[in-house]
Enzyme design. Sequence first.
Site, short mmCIF file in Angstrom:
data_model
loop_
_atom_site.label_atom_id
_atom_site.label_comp_id
_atom_site.label_asym_id
_atom_site.label_seq_id
_atom_site.Cartn_x
_atom_site.Cartn_y
_atom_site.Cartn_z
N HIS A 62 -22.33 81.55 -4.87
CA HIS A 62 -22.68 82.61 -5.81
C HIS A 62 -21.48 82.92 -6.72
CE1 HIS A 62 -24.80 86.19 -7.22
NE2 HIS A 62 -23.62 86.80 -7.17
N ARG A 80 -45.78 81.85 -1.04
CA ARG A 80 -44.38 81.44 -0.85
C ARG A 80 -44.17 80.89 0.55
NH1 ARG A 80 -41.08 86.24 -1.17
NH2 ARG A 80 -39.32 84.85 -0.80
N ASN A 118 -25.22 79.40 0.66
CA ASN A 118 -25.36 79.60 -0.79
C ASN A 118 -24.00 79.71 -1.45
OD1 ASN A 118 -26.79 80.19 -3.24
ND2 ASN A 118 -26.32 82.37 -2.95
N LEU A 121 -35.87 82.62 -0.59
CA LEU A 121 -36.47 81.88 0.54
C LEU A 121 -37.10 82.88 1.50
CD1 LEU A 121 -33.58 79.36 1.02
CD2 LEU A 121 -35.90 78.79 0.29
N ASP A 159 -28.09 87.64 -1.41
CA ASP A 159 -26.64 87.56 -1.61
C ASP A 159 -25.86 88.50 -0.68
OD1 ASP A 159 -27.02 85.65 -3.61
OD2 ASP A 159 -27.17 87.17 -5.17
C1 GRF Z 1 -23.62 78.25 -9.80
O1 GRF Z 1 -22.78 79.03 -10.58
C2 GRF Z 1 -23.94 78.96 -8.50
O2 GRF Z 1 -22.92 79.82 -8.10
C3 GRF Z 1 -25.17 79.76 -8.85
O3 GRF Z 1 -25.90 78.93 -9.71
C4 GRF Z 1 -25.01 78.08 -10.43
C5 GRF Z 1 -25.53 76.68 -10.26
O4 GRF Z 1 -24.92 75.76 -11.12
N1 GRF Z 1 -25.89 80.12 -7.66
P1 GRF Z 1 -25.22 74.18 -11.00
O5 GRF Z 1 -26.73 73.99 -11.13
O6 GRF Z 1 -24.71 73.74 -9.65
O7 GRF Z 1 -24.47 73.58 -12.14
#
Ligand code: GRF
Length: 179
Positions: A99, A55, A97, A83, A135
């Site tokens: 989430h 990785r 990120n 990562l 997260d």
């Molecule tokens: C989103 O809901 C984001 O919060 C999560 O993965 C999903 C990605 O969706 N981490 P997309 O590929 O941008 O449609």
Amino acid sequence: MIGVLVSGTGSNLQALLDAGLPVRAVASNRDDAPALARAGDLPTASFELSAYGSRTERDTAMADWLQQHDVDVVVLAGYMHLLTPQFLERFPERVINVHPSLLPDFPGAHAVADQLAAGVRESGCTVHVVIEEVDAGPVLVQERVPVLDGDTVETLHERIKQVEHRLLPQAIEELLCAR
Ligand code: GRF
């Protein structure tokens, strides 16, 4: 300049592009990520783990490639791999990120299903700085999203994404302006 990492459908990548943000490169951990097709004329690359010894090697190659494209802010828009600390050190406090929950509640890869299973009436989304712990980094912005009777993972996730598509570009724009 922004580099976007994707693994899935790329609707958040699309939102960043539609907002006119300075996205300069798009990378994935999967050769077949549908999101790569949304990049248009932008440079794209995929860094499949199987092509590297570890990785760390993979993340080093990806960080090198992003920096060659003048990227100094990395947005994880549905990037579904952890990562390494070595990658995060290359972009200090500049890996962001999105989430689909109100963190710190419901971290992890199955946040939407976990929220439905727990029977919560309120979900949401969070834009946060990425740290090594999953997260868990400092929150930039959050917004609530109601859970409705009869929601499935698909209907709830779609409602959350509608908010993400507004919140993520706004948060990135503010981050760029604050520098
Ligand atoms: C989103 O809901 C984001 O919060 C999560 O993965 C999903 C990605 O969706 N981490 P997309 O590929 O941008 O449609």
